[in-house]
Motif scaffolding. Structure first.
Motif, PDB file in Angstrom:
ATOM      1  N   ASN A 271       0.952  -1.275   0.116  1.00 41.09           N
ATOM      2  CA  ASN A 271       0.107   0.028   0.065  1.00 41.09           C
ATOM      3  C   ASN A 271       0.865   1.155   0.128  1.00 41.09           C
ATOM      4  O   ASN A 271       0.666   2.206  -0.744  1.00 41.09           O
ATOM      5  N   THR A 272       2.111   1.317   0.806  1.00 37.25           N
ATOM      6  CA  THR A 272       2.692   2.552   0.905  1.00 37.25           C
ATOM      7  C   THR A 272       3.504   2.791  -0.266  1.00 37.25           C
ATOM      8  O   THR A 272       3.693   3.919  -0.596  1.00 37.25           O
ATOM      9  N   LEU A 273       3.786   1.627  -0.592  1.00 40.77           N
ATOM     10  CA  LEU A 273       4.914   1.690  -1.926  1.00 40.77           C
ATOM     11  C   LEU A 273       4.191   1.478  -3.285  1.00 40.77           C
ATOM     12  O   LEU A 273       4.953   1.158  -4.241  1.00 40.77           O
ATOM     13  N   LYS A 274       2.940   1.634  -3.342  1.00 40.72           N
ATOM     14  CA  LYS A 274       2.087   1.324  -4.563  1.00 40.72           C
ATOM     15  C   LYS A 274       2.712   1.919  -5.806  1.00 40.72           C
ATOM     16  O   LYS A 274       2.654   1.814  -6.874  1.00 40.72           O
ATOM     17  N   ALA A 275       3.163   3.378  -5.552  1.00 37.55           N
ATOM     18  CA  ALA A 275       3.587   4.230  -6.380  1.00 37.55           C
ATOM     19  C   ALA A 275       5.030   3.884  -6.920  1.00 37.55           C
ATOM     20  O   ALA A 275       5.705   4.560  -8.036  1.00 37.55           O
ATOM     21  N   TRP A 276       5.741   3.250  -6.483  1.00 45.95           N
ATOM     22  CA  TRP A 276       7.254   2.868  -6.937  1.00 45.95           C
ATOM     23  C   TRP A 276       7.465   1.625  -7.671  1.00 45.95           C
ATOM     24  O   TRP A 276       6.643   0.764  -7.700  1.00 45.95           O
ATOM     25  N   ASN A 277       8.438   1.823  -8.618  1.00 43.81           N
ATOM     26  CA  ASN A 277       8.563   0.560  -9.460  1.00 43.81           C
ATOM     27  C   ASN A 277       9.888  -0.103  -8.952  1.00 43.81           C
ATOM     28  O   ASN A 277      10.921   0.430  -8.561  1.00 43.81           O
ATOM     29  N   PHE A 278       9.715  -1.377  -8.931  1.00 40.54           N
ATOM     30  CA  PHE A 278      10.770  -2.271  -8.434  1.00 40.54           C
ATOM     31  C   PHE A 278      11.123  -3.388  -9.534  1.00 40.54           C
ATOM     32  O   PHE A 278      10.138  -3.661 -10.416  1.00 40.54           O
ATOM     33  N   THR A 279      12.066  -3.826  -9.572  1.00 42.27           N
ATOM     34  CA  THR A 279      12.695  -4.691 -10.334  1.00 42.27           C
ATOM     35  C   THR A 279      11.842  -6.076 -10.200  1.00 42.27           C
ATOM     36  O   THR A 279      11.405  -6.367  -8.726  1.00 42.27           O
ATOM     37  N   ASP A 280      11.988  -6.959 -11.186  1.00 39.25           N
ATOM     38  CA  ASP A 280      11.462  -8.372 -10.915  1.00 39.25           C
ATOM     39  C   ASP A 280      12.168  -8.895  -9.830  1.00 39.25           C
ATOM     40  O   ASP A 280      11.361  -9.844  -8.959  1.00 39.25           O
ATOM     41  N   SER A 281      13.257  -8.779  -9.580  1.00 37.88           N
ATOM     42  CA  SER A 281      13.965  -9.464  -8.572  1.00 37.88           C
ATOM     43  C   SER A 281      13.729  -9.004  -7.233  1.00 37.88           C
ATOM     44  O   SER A 281      13.487  -9.798  -6.307  1.00 37.88           O
ATOM     45  N   VAL A 282      13.680  -7.687  -7.091  1.00 34.41           N
ATOM     46  CA  VAL A 282      13.141  -7.029  -5.953  1.00 34.41           C
ATOM     47  C   VAL A 282      11.716  -7.757  -5.525  1.00 34.41           C
ATOM     48  O   VAL A 282      11.382  -8.298  -4.694  1.00 34.41           O
ATOM     49  N   LYS A 283      10.661  -8.014  -6.337  1.00 34.13           N
ATOM     50  CA  LYS A 283       9.389  -8.360  -6.446  1.00 34.13           C
ATOM     51  C   LYS A 283       9.335  -9.753  -5.819  1.00 34.13           C
ATOM     52  O   LYS A 283       8.481 -10.088  -5.161  1.00 34.13           O
ATOM     53  N   GLU A 284      10.373 -10.599  -6.397  1.00 34.56           N
ATOM     54  CA  GLU A 284      10.362 -12.088  -5.837  1.00 34.56           C
ATOM     55  C   GLU A 284      10.885 -12.113  -4.487  1.00 34.56           C
ATOM     56  O   GLU A 284      10.629 -12.985  -3.931  1.00 34.56           O
ATOM     57  N   ARG A 285      11.697 -11.234  -4.195  1.00 34.72           N
ATOM     58  CA  ARG A 285      12.566 -11.492  -2.878  1.00 34.72           C
ATOM     59  C   ARG A 285      11.788 -10.857  -1.775  1.00 34.72           C
ATOM     60  O   ARG A 285      11.840 -11.536  -0.862  1.00 34.72           O
ATOM     61  N   ILE A 286      11.154  -9.790  -2.018  1.00 31.95           N
ATOM     62  CA  ILE A 286      10.427  -9.093  -0.787  1.00 31.95           C
ATOM     63  C   ILE A 286       8.944  -9.274  -0.881  1.00 31.95           C
ATOM     64  O   ILE A 286       8.351  -9.192  -1.893  1.00 31.95           O
ATOM     65  N   ASP A 287       8.464  -9.902   0.194  1.00 29.79           N
ATOM     66  CA  ASP A 287       7.093 -10.072   0.517  1.00 29.79           C
ATOM     67  C   ASP A 287       6.383  -8.638   0.730  1.00 29.79           C
ATOM     68  O   ASP A 287       6.583  -8.080   1.664  1.00 29.79           O
ATOM     69  N   PHE A 288       5.703  -8.095  -0.184  1.00 29.88           N
ATOM     70  CA  PHE A 288       5.050  -6.819   0.071  1.00 29.88           C
ATOM     71  C   PHE A 288       3.824  -6.832   0.830  1.00 29.88           C
ATOM     72  O   PHE A 288       3.176  -5.691   1.163  1.00 29.88           O
ATOM     73  N   THR A 289       3.408  -7.770   1.361  1.00 25.61           N
ATOM     74  CA  THR A 289       2.332  -7.839   2.423  1.00 25.61           C
ATOM     75  C   THR A 289       3.172  -7.794   3.941  1.00 25.61           C
ATOM     76  O   THR A 289       2.225  -7.476   4.748  1.00 25.61           O
ATOM     77  N   ARG A 290       4.349  -7.522   3.736  1.00 26.87           N
ATOM     78  CA  ARG A 290       4.960  -7.254   5.099  1.00 26.87           C
ATOM     79  C   ARG A 290       4.747  -5.568   5.549  1.00 26.87           C
ATOM     80  O   ARG A 290       4.608  -4.933   4.533  1.00 26.87           O
ATOM     81  N   ARG A 291       4.842  -5.467   6.796  1.00 26.49           N
ATOM     82  CA  ARG A 291       4.842  -3.958   7.328  1.00 26.49           C
ATOM     83  C   ARG A 291       6.523  -3.668   7.338  1.00 26.49           C
ATOM     84  O   ARG A 291       7.395  -4.377   7.429  1.00 26.49           O
ATOM     85  N   PRO A 292       6.635  -2.479   7.246  1.00 23.80           N
ATOM     86  CA  PRO A 292       8.118  -1.816   7.220  1.00 23.80           C
ATOM     87  C   PRO A 292       8.931  -2.357   8.368  1.00 23.80           C
ATOM     88  O   PRO A 292      10.222  -2.490   8.325  1.00 23.80           O
ATOM     89  N   GLU A 293       8.402  -2.296   9.500  1.00 19.46           N
ATOM     90  CA  GLU A 293       9.241  -2.541  10.815  1.00 19.46           C
ATOM     91  C   GLU A 293       9.763  -3.968  10.880  1.00 19.46           C
ATOM     92  O   GLU A 293      10.640  -4.182  11.519  1.00 19.46           O
ATOM     93  N   SER A 294       9.235  -4.882   9.786  1.00 21.95           N
ATOM     94  CA  SER A 294       9.847  -6.319   9.987  1.00 21.95           C
ATOM     95  C   SER A 294      10.820  -6.414   8.923  1.00 21.95           C
ATOM     96  O   SER A 294      11.436  -7.380   8.718  1.00 21.95           O
TER      97      SER A 294
END
Ligand code: SAM
Length: 255
Positions: free
Chosen positions: A222-245
């Motif tokens: 939600n917070t980073l929805k305007a950001w573009n990330f590479t496929d590799s980032v999208k694979e590695r990072i679970d975007f359902t996590r909260r920033p503090e984790s």
């Protein structure tokens, strides 16, 4: 304890003056000034720490914002020859100051600008060697917080990507005039040999971390929805996590 001038305390400039000789001596021992040192002091105030450090080092510059204190510092016999700069530290380039770089930075700084001063140091990494900064104890704890805790945030992540921190010691309120309401701490910063984020990615990294923590209860998607990330980032990072984790390394891997 004594105060050397009668000038009024300016709250907006975070003026709490060190007024305990034992504590001042302990700070000097901790800094361990060397004859070859070039020192930059942020906010010398009435010069309590300045006059103990200045005779021990090769050269020293002190940046003070309050014009009344500038007059006082200029008139002090023990500070003859000291380079005194009148101005806001945050507007200064260390490289252009009248001392040789790399400088060692010291400062019992105004607590309301602790994080801007740390960011200012990060932005000028090439011009200083180490930095002894006094801050609220609670802020020092935020700096060394681990992922998943309440204290962990933007400040922890951005600072941790570039700097190492050593907690030197806690300072109680009663060594200051006027007394602050909180405990303070002195922290020694050194630079990471290899920063986790390269210099040229600092601006993007800082913005990413600030955006992610702007709503810390929200998921990254939600917070980073305007950001573009590479496929590799999208694979590695679970975007359902909260920033503090996210660890500092995980944030770094996203830029
Ligand atoms: N170092 C002195 C001491 O320990 O007694 C004074 C410490 S007092 C907490 C902070 C000092 O920083 C004050 O003298 C204040 O006027 C100065 N100051 C506040 N904002 C500043 C700024 N933006 N740039 C430079 N000095 C500043």
């Amino acid at each position: 304890m004594s105060k050397k001038t009668d000038h009024p305390f300016r709250k907006r400039w975070g003026q709490n003056f060190l007024a305990d000789r034992n504590l001042l001596d302990k700070i000097v021992r901790t800094i361990d000034p060397k004859k070859s040192d070039s020192i930059l002091e942020i906010g010398p105030g009435e010069g309590a720490l300045t006059e103990l450090i200045y005779p021990l080092v090769k050269e020293m510059v002190a940046i003070e914002i309050d014009p009344m204190l500038i007059e006082h510092l200029k008139n002090r016999e023990s500070l003859k020859g000291l380079n005194i700069v009148h101005g806001d530290v945050l507007l200064q380039d260390i490289e252009s100051l009248p001392v040789k770089n790399l400088v060692r930075v010291i400062g019992n700084i105004p607590y309301n600008i602790t994080s801007p001063i740390i960011f200012w140091l990060i932005e000028q990494l090439h011009f200083w060697d180490d930095a002894f900064i006094m801050m609220q104890k609670e802020v020092a704890e935020r700096l060394s917080a681990v992922a998943g805790t309440k204290a962990y945030g933007r400040f922890t992540v951005v600072t941790g990507a570039y700097l190492n921190m050593d907690y030197c010691f806690t300072i109680p309120p009663d060594v200051f005039i006027p007394k602050p309401k909180v405990d303070s701490a002195i922290i020694r910063f050194t630079k990471k040999k290899t920063p986790i984020v390269p210099d040229d990615k600092y601006v993007r990294f800082n913005k990413l971390v600030a955006t992610a923590f702007s709503q810390r209860r929200k998921m990254l998607r939600n917070t980073l929805k305007a950001w573009n990330f590479t496929d590799s980032v999208k694979e590695r990072i679970d975007f359902t996590r909260r920033p503090e984790s996210l660890t500092i390394e995980e944030f770094a891997s996203m830029v």
